[in-house]
Design an enzyme around this catalytic site. Structure first.
Site, PDB file in Angstrom:
ATOM      1  N   ASP A   1       0.825  -1.210   0.047  1.00 19.47           N
ATOM      2  CA  ASP A   1       0.166   0.071  -0.120  1.00 19.47           C
ATOM      3  C   ASP A   1       0.813   1.109  -0.015  1.00 19.47           C
ATOM      4  OD1 ASP A   1       0.900  -0.359   2.533  1.00 19.47           O
ATOM      5  OD2 ASP A   1      -0.665   0.378   3.504  1.00 19.47           O
TER       6      ASP A   1
ATOM      7  N   GLU B   1       3.255   1.294   2.604  1.00 20.06           N
ATOM      8  CA  GLU B   1       4.510   0.588   2.456  1.00 20.06           C
ATOM      9  C   GLU B   1       4.542  -0.528   3.570  1.00 20.06           C
ATOM     10  OE1 GLU B   1       7.779   3.636   2.334  1.00 20.06           O
ATOM     11  OE2 GLU B   1       7.780   2.932   0.305  1.00 20.06           O
TER      12      GLU B   1
END
Length: 519
Positions: A234, A237
């Site tokens: 995402d 991270e």
């Protein structure tokens, strides 16, 4: 904005810095210098915002490597996430952050009659993007199927691959980069007679807009087409899986590029872009994606984590994504603008959670300091308790500003239904004063131009201001913005002078100015 004054400041700073020699040593070259003789005036919001736009632009441009700028420890076109080199070390260039930064630069360019200094910075970014695309890295290489290496999230500032452990791949980066560069091509055509500004410079990998499309934009789009249905990490991270933010920016990139592909007689690819964008739109809205959850009546950023009972799905990404993919005044086929009832309900529920979660918010009755997601434990340099983020708070201000702008600029009615009722009724207007029978109805429509409409629009702007007041209360005295503010004390923490924080505040001020300029 007086660009001449601002850029003369940059030139003076550049002349005082050492030239880069030999191998990269990112700690040898300071790239942060406070805005000259500036101290935030906390007297009132209007005074603050009137000056802060120039100051935030200064700090954003300070973190971009280009000849007129201060940061020279990187390939021209490089964007550092922050000058911070330890605790935490953000002295890298992220594909996602760089693209989002240049979307903000494009907003400034568009509002300032195609300022050529900004245009040069954009074209240096496009040039370094070409090189980064072709830099082999732990995610793969350009020559892999569908250019697999484009999913690499970050690189060193000299353009070399970062080879340490990281959350790979991150599939939002190529999409955001393709969208940003595509938008620049449209700006070149509409604002500068189709003329680029760096084609006579050395070491530039393109000589025409068609070169940029074929060799830089199209590979990113091919990556999106090839990997949109694959899992990745995402925007924060942290988690691998399916992500609303990623799918939304992917859909935007594909849909936005259809006309550009047609303009370069790439009809077959335009058809592929269109069909894949349509598939992604259905995926975003339907049961396959799982993002629209009618059981909880809000957007779920990562459905996999909800199914695992590790997160409830609330996330600032569910309103940041809509803001990034729906520029003001732009006709868009991308779904989930901020007026979508599920986006608004997600925004409202996160606000309600954060008001109770972060002690610093006890001082505020309307807006609040907003974090990434309720379960966050990242404190800016490790794991303990998560904090509010300046960028999430600045984007939170943009939501009501954009609602007001879109309604007023297009003379659109405002529709309130069962899902977004709580947001409007608690923070914008007492709906019983508009329709006493509302709660027994499915929806209420506030007609454009009516007294009620004007009241709602004005109250939306006031509500947006309440988030910027939070930023005014906690911004650094020099006008720079860290990544986070402490959940208890409100003091800045995490990476200092975060590029994305300055950009988010710039965009909020821009939106506010535009909605206030409407009659």
């Amino acid at each position: 904005m007086k660009f001449g004054v601002l850029f003369s400041v940059f030139a003076a700073i550049v002349s005082a810095l050492p030239l880069q020699e030999g191998p990269l040593n990112k700690r040898a070259y300071p790239s942060f210098e406070a805005y000259s003789n500036y101290k935030v005036d906390r007297t009132d919001l209007e005074t603050f915002l009137d000056k802060q736009k120039e100051v935030s632009l200064y700090y954003l441009l300070q973190n971009i490597a280009y000849p007129e700028g201060q940061f020279n420890n990187g390939v021209p076109g490089t964007v550092i996430a922050s000058p911070s080199t330890s605790n935490p070390d953000y002295y890298y260039q992220w594909t996602r952050d760089s693209a989002i930064t240049f979307l903000t630069v494009l907003s400034e360019l568009e509002d300032n009659n195609f300022n050529t200094t900004l245009a040069k910075a954009v074209e240096y970014y496009i040039n370094t993007s070409y090189n980064l695309q072709r830099t082999s890295n732990p995610s793969g290489s350009f020559d892999d199927e569908n250019h697999k290496g484009l999913g690499e999230p970050k690189f060193n500032t000299d353009g070399s691959a970062y080879t340490g452990a990281w959350g790979r791949p991150q599939n939002d980066g190529p999409a955001l980069r393709a969208y940003a560069i595509s938008r620049y091509l449209n700006d070149v055509n509409s604002l500068n007679e189709g003329k680029l500004v760096l084609t006579d410079s050395g070491d530039i990998n393109f000589s025409s807009t068609e070169d940029i499309y074929k060799n830089i934009i199209k590979p990113d789009l091919e990556y999106v087409i090839g990997y949109w249905d694959s899992t990745g990490f995402d925007l924060w991270e942290e988690n691998q899986g399916r992500h609303f933010f990623t799918s939304l920016v992917q859909q935007k990139a594909l849909a936005y590029a259809v006309d550009i592909a047609k303009s370069f007689d790439d009809g077959d690819f335009a058809n592929t872009l269109s069909s894949t964008a349509s598939t992604l739109e259905s995926y975003l809205s339907g049961s396959d994606g799982g993002f629209v959850n009618t059981d909880v009546n809000h957007i779920v950023e990562n459905p996999d984590l909800l199914q695992q009972n590790s997160r409830q799905g609330l996330d600032s990404a569910t309103y940041i994504g809509p803001l990034l993919t729906h520029d003001i005044g732009e006709s868009s086929s991308t779904p989930f603008d901020v007026d979508n009832e599920y986006v608004l309900q997600s925004y409202y529920l996160l606000l309600e959670d954060n008001k109770d979660r972060y002690s610093v918010n006890s001082a505020y009755s309307a807006g609040a300091a907003i974090g990434r997601y309720p379960e966050d434990v990242y404190n800016g340099d490790g794991s303990s308790e998560g904090n509010p983020w300046f960028l999430a708070t600045a984007y939170a201000a943009q939501v009501p500003y954009k609602l007001a702008y879109d309604a007023k600029s297009a003379s659109n009615d405002i529709t309130i239904n069962k899902i977004n009722y709580d947001f409007f009724n608690k923070y914008i207007v007492d709906l019983s004063t508009i329709n006493s029978a509302y709660q027994s109805s499915d929806s209420v429509t506030i007609k454009s131009g009516s007294d009620e409409f004007n009241t709602v629009a004005d109250n939306l702007v006031t509500f947006g201001d309440s988030f910027l007041q939070v930023i005014l209360d906690h911004i650094n005295d020099d006008g720079s913005l860290n990544e986070q503010l402490n959940r208890y004390t409100g003091y800045s923490t995490g990476a200092y002078s975060l590029t994305w924080s300055s950009g988010a505040l710039l965009e909020a001020i821009r939106l506010r100015n535009k909605v206030k300029a409407l009659a």
